[in-house]
Design an enzyme around this catalytic site. Structure first.
Site, PDB file in Angstrom:
ATOM      1  N   LYS A 111      37.826  41.343  49.315  1.00 51.11           N
ATOM      2  CA  LYS A 111      36.821  40.728  49.458  1.00 51.11           C
ATOM      3  C   LYS A 111      36.729  40.478  51.055  1.00 51.11           C
ATOM      4  CE  LYS A 111      35.638  39.090  45.380  1.00 51.11           C
ATOM      5  NZ  LYS A 111      35.832  38.239  44.173  1.00 51.11           N
ATOM      6  N   LYS A 195      36.813  48.826  39.133  1.00 53.03           N
ATOM      7  CA  LYS A 195      36.608  47.690  38.140  1.00 53.03           C
ATOM      8  C   LYS A 195      35.255  47.516  37.799  1.00 53.03           C
ATOM      9  CE  LYS A 195      37.503  43.928  39.405  1.00 53.03           C
ATOM     10  NZ  LYS A 195      38.104  42.239  39.861  1.00 53.03           N
ATOM     11  N   LYS A 198      31.213  41.603  38.801  1.00 52.01           N
ATOM     12  CA  LYS A 198      30.078  41.119  39.042  1.00 52.01           C
ATOM     13  C   LYS A 198      29.931  40.976  40.469  1.00 52.01           C
ATOM     14  CE  LYS A 198      31.925  36.715  37.007  1.00 52.01           C
ATOM     15  NZ  LYS A 198      32.842  36.119  38.020  1.00 52.01           N
TER      16      LYS A 198
HETATM   17  P1  TYM Z   1      36.285  35.902  37.356  1.00 52.27           P
HETATM   18  O1  TYM Z   1      35.158  34.972  37.370  1.00 52.27           O
HETATM   19  O2  TYM Z   1      36.386  37.144  38.493  1.00 52.27           O
HETATM   20  O3  TYM Z   1      36.633  36.716  35.937  1.00 52.27           O
HETATM   21  C1  TYM Z   1      36.636  35.869  34.731  1.00 52.27           C
HETATM   22  C2  TYM Z   1      37.457  36.479  33.805  1.00 52.27           C
HETATM   23  O4  TYM Z   1      37.197  38.098  33.618  1.00 52.27           O
HETATM   24  C3  TYM Z   1      38.248  38.888  33.940  1.00 52.27           C
HETATM   25  N1  TYM Z   1      37.822  40.026  34.280  1.00 52.27           N
HETATM   26  C4  TYM Z   1      37.849  41.378  33.789  1.00 52.27           C
HETATM   27  N2  TYM Z   1      38.605  41.755  32.723  1.00 52.27           N
HETATM   28  C5  TYM Z   1      38.722  43.057  32.251  1.00 52.27           C
HETATM   29  N3  TYM Z   1      37.767  43.989  32.903  1.00 52.27           N
HETATM   30  C6  TYM Z   1      37.357  43.599  33.946  1.00 52.27           C
HETATM   31  N4  TYM Z   1      36.567  44.662  34.585  1.00 52.27           N
HETATM   32  C7  TYM Z   1      36.971  42.357  34.587  1.00 52.27           C
HETATM   33  N5  TYM Z   1      36.383  41.721  35.541  1.00 52.27           N
HETATM   34  C8  TYM Z   1      36.834  40.527  35.249  1.00 52.27           C
HETATM   35  C9  TYM Z   1      39.187  38.323  35.008  1.00 52.27           C
HETATM   36  O5  TYM Z   1      40.393  38.657  34.890  1.00 52.27           O
HETATM   37  C10 TYM Z   1      39.115  36.691  34.501  1.00 52.27           C
HETATM   38  O6  TYM Z   1      39.913  36.572  33.479  1.00 52.27           O
HETATM   39  N6  TYM Z   1      39.961  33.270  39.759  1.00 52.27           N
HETATM   40  C11 TYM Z   1      39.137  33.409  38.319  1.00 52.27           C
HETATM   41  C12 TYM Z   1      38.550  32.136  37.865  1.00 52.27           C
HETATM   42  C13 TYM Z   1      39.431  31.099  37.683  1.00 52.27           C
HETATM   43  C14 TYM Z   1      40.483  30.986  36.795  1.00 52.27           C
HETATM   44  C15 TYM Z   1      41.348  29.759  37.189  1.00 52.27           C
HETATM   45  C16 TYM Z   1      41.030  31.867  35.789  1.00 52.27           C
HETATM   46  C17 TYM Z   1      39.498  30.051  38.692  1.00 52.27           C
HETATM   47  N7  TYM Z   1      40.534  29.150  38.214  1.00 52.27           N
HETATM   48  C18 TYM Z   1      42.436  29.160  36.404  1.00 52.27           C
HETATM   49  C19 TYM Z   1      42.126  31.142  35.057  1.00 52.27           C
HETATM   50  C20 TYM Z   1      42.699  29.943  35.299  1.00 52.27           C
HETATM   51  C21 TYM Z   1      37.970  34.407  38.511  1.00 52.27           C
HETATM   52  O7  TYM Z   1      37.721  34.625  39.573  1.00 52.27           O
HETATM   53  O8  TYM Z   1      37.599  34.893  37.458  1.00 52.27           O
END
Ligand code: TYM
Length: 330
Positions: A111, A195, A198
């Site tokens: 990022k 990947k 979003k």
């Molecule tokens: P975020 O919002 O980027 O993504 C949410 C979840 O979706 C999964 N993910 C994917 N899985 C498969 N293929 C993909 N292309 C793909 N893109 C995203 C991510 O692995 C995630 O599980 N940091 C986290 C949010 C968060 C969190 C936490 C998660 C904040 N605190 C505590 C677990 C525990 C995030 O940005 O996810």
């Protein structure tokens, strides 16, 4: 009882990757453990975001959680910002993760590489500290995530070891990431070596896309010149990604999906993948719309905040006491 915790950042339109890698799986834990699912709205501020977009995305996410089959009677659904203990624990735990290890985080490197060096916020750098606080506040044992978040769970584990070594065993509970074998990393349809994301929405399928758009995106997904449907992520990343999508939504392995389509042409195979995605997302979107129209998510978030606060404040007290912060009951 096993505690399960996960969250999604309301930074943009949710993708099929978020759905398969995380959202779709959360409900499966409801019967076997105590589930906490939250909207990581404080994390959404780590990159610039319009306040109206953040509000809308957060509402959407609450409705998506409910539409995915999460039952507020069986689990706790809440906004991160409505439980102040997240920020308070963050203020303590930031002293137990170090600059060197934070600067090596893949997500931070990816990022920040796209940004002007003078505009990289401290929150983006310290992102894993807040994420560790999210997990540790609820004494979570299992954190279901997609593959891209496992590094953040690993650094949380390092923090737990460091903290407990200093303040006593089990002061913080050791969590572990739970990544599904199938669909852990859904790739972009236009660039299948990247990947689906979003924050870089090229070749993404969004959960709110209509049927026609979904079909069009899948039918024009990048494939290869091999001409055979086989699971070979290295040499046929586009076809393998579509197999992964089909397999994850059918609860089978990509190899099983490949066997099913081994005699199909790419056109027929893509049509079957599009049908599968539409079959899954159409009722999901209907439920989402009903929840948005009825505003039923508001009461769910209020109740969730109360339940989450009760648990989080206990853990916070335990940690405050361990590090020597003086409380009135001491
Ligand atoms: P975020 O919002 O980027 O993504 C949410 C979840 O979706 C999964 N993910 C994917 N899985 C498969 N293929 C993909 N292309 C793909 N893109 C995203 C991510 O692995 C995630 O599980 N940091 C986290 C949010 C968060 C969190 C936490 C998660 C904040 N605190 C505590 C677990 C525990 C995030 O940005 O996810």
């Amino acid at each position: 009882m096993t505690r399960i915790l996960s969250g999604i950042k309301p930074t943009g339109k949710l993708t099929l990757g978020n759905y398969i890698g995380a959202l779709r799986r959360f409900k499966d834990f409801q019967e076997s453990g105590e589930v906490f699912i939250f909207i990581a709205d404080l994390h959404a501020l780590t990159l610039p975001i319009d306040p109206n977009d953040l509000r809308e995305n957060s509402r959407d996410l609450a409705a998506f959680y409910l539409a995915s089959g999460l039952d507020p009677k069986k689990c706790t659904i809440f906004l991160q910002s409505s439980v102040s203990a997240h920020a308070e624990l963050n203020a303590i735990l930031q002293n137990y993760l170090f600059m060197g290890e934070l600067s090596r985080m893949t997500q931070f490197k990816d990022k920040s590489a796209k940004m002007n060096g003078n505009e990289i916020g401290l929150g983006l750098f310290a992102y894993p500290v807040l994420m560790a606080s999210d997990i540790l506040l609820y004494d979570a044992n299992i954190v279901p995530v997609g593959e891209d978040q496992t590094q953040h769970v690993e650094i949380t584990r390092d923090l737990v070891k460091r903290f407990n070594h200093r303040y006593g065993d089990n002061m913080l509970i050791m969590p572990r990431a739970q990544v599904n074998k199938v669909g852990a990393r859904i790739m972009s349809l236009t660039e299948p070596t990247k990947k689906m994301s979003k924050s870089d929405p090229k070749g993404d399928i969004f959960l709110k896309d209509d049927e026609k758009t979904i079909r069009k995106k899948i039918m024009s997904a990048v494939t290869d010149m091999v001409g055979k449907v086989q699971y070979d992520p290295e040499n046929q990343p586009g076809i393998s990604n579509l197999l992964n999508i089909y397999a994850a939504l059918s609860d089978i392995t990509p190899e099983e999906a490949a066997e099913k389509f081994k005699d199909s042409g790419y056109g027929d195979f893509k049509r079957a993948v599009a049908d599968k995605v539409i079959e899954e997302l159409t009722p999901f979107k209907q439920r989402y719309q009903e929840i948005i129209d009825s505003k039923s998510y508001i009461a769910v978030l209020e109740e969730g905040a109360a339940k989450a606060n009760a648990i989080a404040s206990k853990t916070l007290k335990r940690v405050q006491k361990a590090v020597g912060l003086l409380g009135f009951d001491d």
